[in-house]
Design a protein around this motif. Structure first.
Motif, mmCIF file in Angstrom:
data_model
loop_
_atom_site.group_PDB
_atom_site.id
_atom_site.type_symbol
_atom_site.label_atom_id
_atom_site.label_comp_id
_atom_site.label_asym_id
_atom_site.label_seq_id
_atom_site.Cartn_x
_atom_site.Cartn_y
_atom_site.Cartn_z
ATOM 1 N N VAL A 58 0.855 -1.190 0.000
ATOM 2 C CA VAL A 58 0.000 0.000 0.000
ATOM 3 C C VAL A 58 0.890 1.238 0.000
ATOM 4 O O VAL A 58 1.928 1.259 0.656
ATOM 5 C CB VAL A 58 -0.984 0.026 1.202
ATOM 6 N N GLU A 59 0.492 2.238 -0.765
ATOM 7 C CA GLU A 59 1.259 3.491 -0.819
ATOM 8 C C GLU A 59 0.614 4.516 0.101
ATOM 9 O O GLU A 59 -0.596 4.759 0.033
ATOM 10 C CB GLU A 59 1.302 4.036 -2.258
ATOM 11 N N ALA A 60 1.425 5.119 0.961
ATOM 12 C CA ALA A 60 0.931 6.157 1.880
ATOM 13 C C ALA A 60 0.916 7.499 1.145
ATOM 14 O O ALA A 60 1.902 7.885 0.520
ATOM 15 C CB ALA A 60 1.858 6.245 3.093
ATOM 16 N N VAL A 116 6.436 4.727 0.901
ATOM 17 C CA VAL A 116 6.390 6.110 1.363
ATOM 18 C C VAL A 116 7.084 7.007 0.340
ATOM 19 O O VAL A 116 8.205 6.718 -0.088
ATOM 20 C CB VAL A 116 7.082 6.233 2.750
ATOM 21 N N ASN A 117 6.411 8.089 -0.048
ATOM 22 C CA ASN A 117 7.007 9.053 -0.989
ATOM 23 C C ASN A 117 7.995 9.950 -0.258
ATOM 24 O O ASN A 117 7.693 10.468 0.818
ATOM 25 C CB ASN A 117 5.921 9.936 -1.605
ATOM 26 N N VAL A 118 9.152 10.144 -0.860
ATOM 27 C CA VAL A 118 10.165 11.000 -0.250
ATOM 28 C C VAL A 118 10.594 12.066 -1.260
ATOM 29 O O VAL A 118 11.011 11.747 -2.376
ATOM 30 C CB VAL A 118 11.370 10.156 0.223
ATOM 31 N N VAL A 198 10.235 0.153 -10.525
ATOM 32 C CA VAL A 198 10.105 1.397 -11.283
ATOM 33 C C VAL A 198 8.627 1.602 -11.581
ATOM 34 O O VAL A 198 7.951 0.694 -12.088
ATOM 35 C CB VAL A 198 10.922 1.316 -12.593
ATOM 36 N N LYS A 199 8.110 2.767 -11.210
ATOM 37 C CA LYS A 199 6.695 3.062 -11.423
ATOM 38 C C LYS A 199 6.502 3.886 -12.692
ATOM 39 O O LYS A 199 6.997 5.009 -12.780
ATOM 40 C CB LYS A 199 6.126 3.811 -10.209
ATOM 41 N N ILE A 200 5.823 3.312 -13.665
ATOM 42 C CA ILE A 200 5.577 4.019 -14.933
ATOM 43 C C ILE A 200 4.527 5.095 -14.699
ATOM 44 O O ILE A 200 3.426 4.807 -14.213
ATOM 45 C CB ILE A 200 5.071 3.063 -16.032
HETATM 46 MG MG MG Z 1 4.318 7.678 -5.225
#
Ligand code: MG
Ligand code: C2E
Ligand code: MG
Ligand code: MG
Length: 276
Positions: A58-60, A116-118, A198-200
Protein backbone atom coordinates in the motif's frame (compact mmCIF):
# COMPACT_ATOMS: atom_id res chain seq x y z
CA UNK A 1 -6.74 51.33 -7.00
CA UNK A 2 -4.71 51.02 -10.20
CA UNK A 3 -6.11 47.63 -11.06
CA UNK A 4 -9.64 48.81 -10.46
CA UNK A 5 -9.15 51.76 -12.73
CA UNK A 6 -8.05 49.60 -15.67
CA UNK A 7 -11.34 47.76 -15.97
CA UNK A 8 -13.36 44.98 -14.42
CA UNK A 9 -11.57 42.02 -16.03
CA UNK A 10 -8.16 43.24 -15.10
CA UNK A 11 -9.29 43.84 -11.56
CA UNK A 12 -10.41 40.22 -11.32
CA UNK A 13 -7.15 39.05 -12.84
CA UNK A 14 -5.21 41.02 -10.27
CA UNK A 15 -7.43 39.70 -7.53
CA UNK A 16 -7.11 36.08 -8.57
CA UNK A 17 -3.34 36.21 -8.39
CA UNK A 18 -3.49 38.11 -5.15
CA UNK A 19 -5.72 35.39 -3.67
CA UNK A 20 -3.38 32.68 -4.84
CA UNK A 21 -0.43 34.38 -3.24
CA UNK A 22 -2.39 35.03 -0.05
CA UNK A 23 -3.37 31.38 0.14
CA UNK A 24 0.22 30.30 -0.39
CA UNK A 25 1.43 32.63 2.35
CA UNK A 26 -1.29 31.36 4.67
CA UNK A 27 -0.32 27.71 4.06
CA UNK A 28 3.32 28.59 4.67
CA UNK A 29 2.38 30.27 7.92
CA UNK A 30 -0.09 27.63 9.13
CA UNK A 31 2.24 24.73 8.48
CA UNK A 32 4.26 25.77 11.52
CA UNK A 33 1.66 24.36 13.90
CA UNK A 34 -0.05 21.83 11.63
CA UNK A 35 1.95 18.76 12.66
CA UNK A 36 1.43 19.45 16.38
CA UNK A 37 -2.26 20.09 15.74
CA UNK A 38 -2.59 16.70 14.05
CA UNK A 39 -3.83 18.23 10.83
CA UNK A 40 -1.99 15.75 8.57
CA UNK A 41 -3.19 12.25 7.92
CA UNK A 42 -2.37 9.43 5.54
CA UNK A 43 -4.55 7.64 3.05
CA UNK A 44 -3.40 4.39 1.49
CA UNK A 45 -3.75 3.11 -2.05
CA UNK A 46 -3.20 -0.58 -2.76
CA UNK A 47 -0.73 -1.69 -5.41
CA UNK A 48 -1.78 -5.05 -6.82
CA UNK A 49 -0.16 -7.93 -8.64
CA UNK A 50 -1.97 -7.57 -11.96
CA UNK A 51 -2.37 -11.25 -12.80
CA UNK A 52 -3.77 -12.34 -9.45
CA UNK A 53 -5.24 -9.11 -8.07
CA UNK A 54 -3.53 -9.70 -4.72
CA UNK A 55 -2.30 -6.64 -2.85
CA UNK A 56 1.47 -6.33 -3.11
CA UNK A 57 1.79 -3.20 -0.99
CA UNK A 58 0.00 0.00 0.00
CA UNK A 59 1.26 3.49 -0.82
CA UNK A 60 0.93 6.16 1.88
CA UNK A 61 -0.37 9.48 0.52
CA UNK A 62 -0.45 12.53 2.78
CA UNK A 63 -3.40 14.96 3.15
CA UNK A 64 -3.72 18.18 5.12
CA UNK A 65 -7.00 18.83 6.87
CA UNK A 66 -6.71 22.58 7.29
CA UNK A 67 -9.03 23.98 9.99
CA UNK A 68 -10.35 26.76 7.71
CA UNK A 69 -9.50 25.78 4.15
CA UNK A 70 -10.54 22.13 4.41
CA UNK A 71 -8.71 19.21 2.84
CA UNK A 72 -5.72 20.32 0.79
CA UNK A 73 -4.15 17.90 -1.71
CA UNK A 74 -0.39 17.21 -1.64
CA UNK A 75 0.14 18.62 -5.13
CA UNK A 76 -0.77 22.03 -3.69
CA UNK A 77 1.12 22.07 -0.40
CA UNK A 78 4.17 19.89 -1.08
CA UNK A 79 5.80 22.29 -3.56
CA UNK A 80 5.37 25.09 -0.97
CA UNK A 81 6.85 22.91 1.78
CA UNK A 82 9.76 22.12 -0.55
CA UNK A 83 10.41 25.79 -1.16
CA UNK A 84 10.44 26.59 2.54
CA UNK A 85 12.28 23.45 3.63
CA UNK A 86 9.35 22.36 5.87
CA UNK A 87 9.11 19.22 3.71
CA UNK A 88 11.85 17.68 5.84
CA UNK A 89 9.70 17.91 9.00
CA UNK A 90 6.61 16.72 7.18
CA UNK A 91 8.55 13.85 5.57
CA UNK A 92 9.78 12.67 8.97
CA UNK A 93 6.21 12.74 10.27
CA UNK A 94 4.93 10.75 7.25
CA UNK A 95 7.66 8.14 7.60
CA UNK A 96 6.96 7.64 11.31
CA UNK A 97 3.20 7.51 10.86
CA UNK A 98 3.50 4.96 8.04
CA UNK A 99 5.81 2.78 10.17
CA UNK A 100 3.51 3.09 13.21
CA UNK A 101 0.48 2.08 11.15
CA UNK A 102 2.35 -0.74 9.48
CA UNK A 103 3.44 -2.17 12.82
CA UNK A 104 -0.14 -1.99 14.04
CA UNK A 105 -1.26 -3.96 10.99
CA UNK A 106 1.51 -6.51 11.52
CA UNK A 107 0.28 -7.04 15.07
CA UNK A 108 -3.16 -7.86 13.66
CA UNK A 109 -1.59 -10.38 11.31
CA UNK A 110 -1.88 -8.15 8.27
CA UNK A 111 1.50 -8.46 6.59
CA UNK A 112 1.53 -5.75 3.98
CA UNK A 113 4.41 -3.63 2.77
CA UNK A 114 4.12 0.15 2.84
CA UNK A 115 5.52 2.57 0.25
CA UNK A 116 6.39 6.11 1.36
CA UNK A 117 7.01 9.05 -0.99
CA UNK A 118 10.17 11.00 -0.25
CA UNK A 119 10.87 14.42 -1.72
CA UNK A 120 14.32 14.83 -3.24
CA UNK A 121 14.94 17.64 -0.74
CA UNK A 122 14.26 15.27 2.16
CA UNK A 123 16.25 12.50 0.47
CA UNK A 124 19.31 14.71 0.12
CA UNK A 125 19.05 16.23 3.61
CA UNK A 126 22.10 15.35 5.71
CA UNK A 127 20.54 12.81 8.06
CA UNK A 128 17.92 11.09 5.91
CA UNK A 129 19.24 7.55 6.40
CA UNK A 130 19.32 8.13 10.18
CA UNK A 131 15.71 9.34 10.12
CA UNK A 132 14.71 6.11 8.36
CA UNK A 133 16.75 4.02 10.79
CA UNK A 134 15.19 5.75 13.79
CA UNK A 135 11.64 5.34 12.47
CA UNK A 136 12.21 1.60 11.92
CA UNK A 137 13.70 1.20 15.39
CA UNK A 138 11.11 3.30 17.17
CA UNK A 139 8.22 1.33 15.72
CA UNK A 140 10.06 -2.00 15.75
CA UNK A 141 9.29 -2.37 12.11
CA UNK A 142 10.93 -4.94 9.85
CA UNK A 143 12.92 -2.99 7.26
CA UNK A 144 11.87 -5.05 4.24
CA UNK A 145 8.28 -3.95 4.80
CA UNK A 146 9.27 -0.39 3.95
CA UNK A 147 9.65 0.85 0.41
CA UNK A 148 10.95 4.37 -0.28
CA UNK A 149 9.68 6.10 -3.42
CA UNK A 150 12.00 8.68 -4.94
CA UNK A 151 11.77 10.42 -8.29
CA UNK A 152 14.27 10.60 -11.11
CA UNK A 153 15.14 14.14 -10.03
CA UNK A 154 17.48 12.74 -7.34
CA UNK A 155 19.68 11.47 -10.19
CA UNK A 156 20.79 15.05 -10.82
CA UNK A 157 23.21 14.29 -8.04
CA UNK A 158 24.16 10.75 -9.03
CA UNK A 159 27.10 10.21 -6.69
CA UNK A 160 25.30 11.37 -3.58
CA UNK A 161 22.10 9.54 -4.45
CA UNK A 162 24.00 6.34 -5.17
CA UNK A 163 25.58 6.50 -1.72
CA UNK A 164 22.23 7.09 0.01
CA UNK A 165 20.53 4.31 -1.97
CA UNK A 166 23.30 1.89 -0.97
CA UNK A 167 22.94 2.83 2.69
CA UNK A 168 19.19 2.30 2.52
CA UNK A 169 19.61 -1.05 0.76
CA UNK A 170 22.01 -2.06 3.53
CA UNK A 171 19.26 -1.34 6.05
CA UNK A 172 17.06 -3.71 4.06
CA UNK A 173 14.69 -1.03 2.81
CA UNK A 174 13.31 -1.31 -0.74
CA UNK A 175 13.60 1.52 -3.26
CA UNK A 176 11.36 2.47 -6.13
CA UNK A 177 11.49 5.20 -8.73
CA UNK A 178 8.21 7.11 -8.92
CA UNK A 179 6.77 8.89 -11.98
CA UNK A 180 9.26 7.15 -14.29
CA UNK A 181 9.40 8.59 -17.79
CA UNK A 182 8.80 12.20 -16.80
CA UNK A 183 12.47 12.92 -16.04
CA UNK A 184 15.77 12.18 -17.69
CA UNK A 185 17.19 9.08 -16.03
CA UNK A 186 17.70 5.88 -17.98
CA UNK A 187 16.59 2.41 -17.04
CA UNK A 188 20.19 1.17 -17.29
CA UNK A 189 21.39 3.75 -14.75
CA UNK A 190 18.61 2.67 -12.39
CA UNK A 191 19.60 -0.94 -12.91
CA UNK A 192 23.18 -0.26 -11.83
CA UNK A 193 21.77 1.22 -8.61
CA UNK A 194 19.84 -1.96 -7.79
CA UNK A 195 16.49 -0.22 -7.62
CA UNK A 196 13.70 -2.64 -6.71
CA UNK A 197 10.75 -1.17 -8.61
CA UNK A 198 10.10 1.40 -11.28
CA UNK A 199 6.69 3.06 -11.42
CA UNK A 200 5.58 4.02 -14.93
CA UNK A 201 3.97 7.45 -14.76
CA UNK A 202 0.21 7.77 -15.25
CA UNK A 203 0.72 9.97 -18.33
CA UNK A 204 1.94 6.85 -20.21
CA UNK A 205 -0.83 4.59 -18.93
CA UNK A 206 -3.42 7.16 -20.06
CA UNK A 207 -2.33 6.60 -23.67
CA UNK A 208 -1.66 2.87 -23.92
CA UNK A 209 -4.99 1.87 -25.44
CA UNK A 210 -5.44 4.93 -27.64
CA UNK A 211 -1.97 5.87 -28.86
CA UNK A 212 0.15 3.22 -30.57
CA UNK A 213 3.39 5.17 -30.05
CA UNK A 214 2.83 5.31 -26.33
CA UNK A 215 1.81 1.66 -26.33
CA UNK A 216 5.13 0.65 -27.89
CA UNK A 217 7.13 2.83 -25.50
CA UNK A 218 5.42 1.13 -22.55
CA UNK A 219 6.08 -2.30 -24.07
CA UNK A 220 9.78 -1.38 -24.38
CA UNK A 221 9.88 -0.21 -20.75
CA UNK A 222 8.44 -3.53 -19.63
CA UNK A 223 10.92 -5.51 -21.78
CA UNK A 224 13.86 -3.49 -20.50
CA UNK A 225 12.69 -3.81 -16.91
CA UNK A 226 12.60 -7.56 -17.37
CA UNK A 227 16.11 -7.80 -18.76
CA UNK A 228 17.50 -5.36 -16.17
CA UNK A 229 15.86 -7.26 -13.35
CA UNK A 230 13.35 -4.97 -11.80
CA UNK A 231 9.59 -5.13 -11.72
CA UNK A 232 7.49 -2.36 -13.14
CA UNK A 233 4.48 -0.86 -11.44
CA UNK A 234 1.98 0.88 -13.74
CA UNK A 235 0.46 3.98 -12.08
CA UNK A 236 -2.97 5.46 -12.65
CA UNK A 237 -4.82 2.49 -14.17
CA UNK A 238 -8.44 3.59 -14.56
CA UNK A 239 -9.78 1.18 -17.16
CA UNK A 240 -10.07 -2.55 -17.61
CA UNK A 241 -8.53 -2.29 -21.10
CA UNK A 242 -5.45 -0.65 -19.63
CA UNK A 243 -5.08 -3.42 -17.05
CA UNK A 244 -5.49 -6.06 -19.77
CA UNK A 245 -2.89 -4.44 -22.01
CA UNK A 246 -0.42 -4.39 -19.13
CA UNK A 247 -1.08 -8.03 -18.17
CA UNK A 248 -0.73 -9.16 -21.79
CA UNK A 249 2.59 -7.36 -22.07
CA UNK A 250 4.04 -8.75 -18.86
CA UNK A 251 3.81 -5.81 -16.46
CA UNK A 252 3.81 -7.31 -13.00
CA UNK A 253 2.19 -4.68 -10.74
CA UNK A 254 -0.36 -1.92 -11.07
CA UNK A 255 -2.11 0.78 -9.12
CA UNK A 256 -5.06 3.01 -9.93
CA UNK A 257 -8.68 3.93 -9.41
CA UNK A 258 -9.67 0.82 -11.40
CA UNK A 259 -8.54 -1.23 -8.38
CA UNK A 260 -9.01 1.29 -5.58
CA UNK A 261 -8.73 4.97 -4.80
CA UNK A 262 -6.56 5.97 -1.87
CA UNK A 263 -8.64 5.21 1.25
CA UNK A 264 -8.48 5.50 5.04
CA UNK A 265 -6.40 3.02 7.04
CA UNK A 266 -9.64 1.50 8.37
CA UNK A 267 -10.84 0.77 4.86
CA UNK A 268 -7.50 -0.71 3.83
CA UNK A 269 -7.63 -2.87 6.91
CA UNK A 270 -11.11 -4.13 5.96
CA UNK A 271 -9.99 -4.82 2.41
CA UNK A 272 -6.94 -6.76 3.55
CA UNK A 273 -8.81 -8.70 6.24
CA UNK A 274 -11.21 -9.94 3.53
CA UNK A 275 -8.29 -11.13 1.43
CA UNK A 276 -6.58 -13.13 4.12
MG1 MG B 1 4.32 7.68 -5.22
P1 C2E C 1 2.46 9.87 -6.66
O1 C2E C 1 3.37 9.39 -5.59
O2 C2E C 1 2.83 9.58 -8.06
O3 C2E C 1 1.04 9.25 -6.28
C1 C2E C 1 0.04 8.96 -7.22
C2 C2E C 1 -1.03 10.01 -7.27
O4 C2E C 1 -1.97 9.67 -8.28
C3 C2E C 1 -1.84 10.13 -5.99
O5 C2E C 1 -2.32 11.47 -5.92
C4 C2E C 1 -3.01 9.19 -6.27
O6 C2E C 1 -4.15 9.49 -5.51
C5 C2E C 1 -3.25 9.48 -7.73
N1 C2E C 1 -3.86 8.34 -8.42
C6 C2E C 1 -3.71 7.02 -8.18
N2 C2E C 1 -4.41 6.28 -9.05
C7 C2E C 1 -5.03 7.16 -9.88
C8 C2E C 1 -5.91 7.00 -11.02
O7 C2E C 1 -6.27 5.91 -11.43
N3 C2E C 1 -6.34 8.16 -11.62
C9 C2E C 1 -5.96 9.39 -11.19
N4 C2E C 1 -6.44 10.46 -11.82
N5 C2E C 1 -5.12 9.57 -10.13
C10 C2E C 1 -4.66 8.46 -9.49
P2 C2E C 1 -2.18 12.34 -4.58
O8 C2E C 1 -2.48 11.50 -3.39
O9 C2E C 1 -2.96 13.58 -4.78
O10 C2E C 1 -0.63 12.66 -4.54
C11 C2E C 1 -0.03 13.42 -5.53
C12 C2E C 1 1.47 13.42 -5.38
O11 C2E C 1 1.85 14.09 -4.17
C13 C2E C 1 2.10 12.05 -5.28
O12 C2E C 1 2.24 11.46 -6.55
C14 C2E C 1 3.42 12.38 -4.64
O13 C2E C 1 4.33 12.84 -5.59
C15 C2E C 1 3.04 13.52 -3.72
N6 C2E C 1 2.88 13.00 -2.34
C16 C2E C 1 1.81 12.40 -1.77
N7 C2E C 1 2.07 12.07 -0.49
C17 C2E C 1 3.36 12.44 -0.25
C18 C2E C 1 4.23 12.37 0.90
O14 C2E C 1 3.90 11.83 1.96
N8 C2E C 1 5.49 12.90 0.75
C19 C2E C 1 5.91 13.45 -0.43
N9 C2E C 1 7.16 13.95 -0.50
N10 C2E C 1 5.12 13.53 -1.52
C20 C2E C 1 3.86 13.03 -1.44
MG1 MG D 1 3.76 8.60 -9.33
MG1 MG E 1 4.05 12.17 -8.41
Amino acid sequence: YFAKKSGKNKYQFFNEHGDKLARKLQLEQDFRSAIEENEFYLEYQPCVELKTGSVYCVEALVRWKHPILGIIPPNEFIPIMEETGWIVNLGTWVLNEACRQNKEWQKLGINVKVAVNVSSIQFEAENFVDVVKEALLKHEMQSDFLEIEITESVMQNVEKSTRIIHELKELGVKISIDDFGTGYSSLSLLSSLSIDHVKIDKSFIDGITSNSNIASVVKKMIEMGESLNFDLIAEGIELEEQANFLIENGCRYGQGYYFSRPVSPEEIQKLLMQMW
